[in-house]
Scaffold this active site. Sequence first.
Site, PDB file in Angstrom:
ATOM      1  CG  ASN A  11      -4.949   5.172  -5.511  1.00  0.00           C
ATOM      2  OD1 ASN A  11      -5.103   6.222  -6.146  1.00  0.00           O
ATOM      3  ND2 ASN A  11      -3.809   4.861  -4.915  1.00  0.00           N
ATOM      4  CE  LYS A  13      -1.871   3.123  -7.472  1.00  0.00           C
ATOM      5  NZ  LYS A  13      -0.832   2.142  -7.407  1.00  0.00           N
ATOM      6  CG  HIS A  99      -0.094   5.345  -2.303  1.00  0.00           C
ATOM      7  ND1 HIS A  99       0.927   4.910  -3.121  1.00  0.00           N
ATOM      8  CD2 HIS A  99      -1.120   4.487  -2.490  1.00  0.00           C
ATOM      9  CE1 HIS A  99       0.511   3.834  -3.786  1.00  0.00           C
ATOM     10  NE2 HIS A  99      -0.732   3.562  -3.424  1.00  0.00           N
ATOM     11  CD  GLU A 101       1.923   4.377  -6.673  1.00  0.00           C
ATOM     12  OE1 GLU A 101       1.002   5.204  -6.811  1.00  0.00           O
ATOM     13  OE2 GLU A 101       1.785   3.169  -6.962  1.00  0.00           O
ATOM     14  CD  GLU A 168      -1.882   0.437  -1.042  1.00  0.00           C
ATOM     15  OE1 GLU A 168      -2.812   0.062  -1.767  1.00  0.00           O
ATOM     16  OE2 GLU A 168      -1.183   1.423  -1.307  1.00  0.00           O
ATOM     17  N   GLY A 174       1.127  -3.181  -8.104  1.00  0.00           N
ATOM     18  CA  GLY A 174       1.295  -3.200  -9.562  1.00  0.00           C
ATOM     19  C   GLY A 174       2.173  -4.322 -10.094  1.00  0.00           C
ATOM     20  CB  SER A 211      -1.312  -7.262  -7.229  1.00  0.00           C
ATOM     21  OG  SER A 211      -0.166  -6.604  -7.709  1.00  0.00           O
TER      22      SER A 211
HETATM   23  P1  13P Z   1      -2.511  -1.979  -7.731  1.00  0.00           P
HETATM   24  O1  13P Z   1      -3.876  -2.521  -7.357  1.00  0.00           O
HETATM   25  O2  13P Z   1      -2.466  -1.454  -9.123  1.00  0.00           O
HETATM   26  O3  13P Z   1      -1.434  -2.956  -7.394  1.00  0.00           O
HETATM   27  O4  13P Z   1      -2.251  -0.686  -6.811  1.00  0.00           O
HETATM   28  C1  13P Z   1      -2.423  -0.792  -5.452  1.00  0.00           C
HETATM   29  C2  13P Z   1      -2.345   0.553  -4.865  1.00  0.00           C
HETATM   30  O5  13P Z   1      -1.287   1.171  -4.842  1.00  0.00           O
HETATM   31  C3  13P Z   1      -3.580   1.136  -4.319  1.00  0.00           C
HETATM   32  O6  13P Z   1      -3.309   2.271  -3.560  1.00  0.00           O
END
Ligand code: 13P
Length: 250
Positions: A11, A13, A99, A101, A168, A174, A211
């Site tokens: 991903n 982002k 997601h 976010e 997740e 993150g 992470s």
């Molecule tokens: P990280 O691997 O940067 O923690 O992000 C995870 C994520 O949100 C994948 O969709």
Amino acid sequence: MTNNYMYFIANWKMHGNIADINKTSSVTKLSRLKKFKKHKIIYCPPYTLLKNFYNKVKNSNLSIGAQNCHSNSDYGAFTGSVNAKLIKSTGAKYIILGHSENRNNGETDLTINKKIKAALKENLKIIFCVGEQLSEKRKNNTHKVLKKQLTLGLKNIKKFNNIIIAYEPVWSIGTGVLPKNLELSKNVNSIKKILTKSKKSKNIKILYGGSVNPKNAKELSKIKEISGFLIGGSSLNSKKFIDIIKKSTN
Ligand code: 13P
């Protein structure tokens, strides 16, 4: 891992440009090797790169996915939006929906449900994200949160062969903080139970995201309930992404 194949989903982002696509050649090469052919390696870049990325990998074992879509399945007057039809036309096969976010930006379970239905209509494969916030975990509400997200997100959906769940925990995204293996398998089993009870599916694949990096991939891959990873930060670097794939499949 008990499964014969695993998912490794990058991903990206809100990152990436054309030059970054060219830096993923080592991953394309890896995907062609006999040992890795059976696994599913998927890149989910921003909308702006979908077509270019698809053209780059179309003759390999890699696939492309989007990170979101508009809930309207038809074309229409929705300035700045991209729907599942437009995504499909780029060659993308997968789509990340729900997601955290986007949930944090106001996306509701109802909207996610509409998006899933719109994407299924286009035969896209859904990576449906669920997970609890830290405050919810602290209140021991993880099961309740997962149940709500799964029940409302998958409401009135009958076919599950095009749906994968990505668990997740929001507090792990993150942050470098991961759930302990025991907690992780407990929550993944909760998801399985919720889906079985609501007669959704017994065999749905569940991935972990939050992470994941080359240092923890091996340990995480020992959790037999997990069929792969949704990877943010570490997927931006091909060397790290390859390390994760190698370490989890050894
Ligand atoms: P990280 O691997 O940067 O923690 O992000 C995870 C994520 O949100 C994948 O969709």
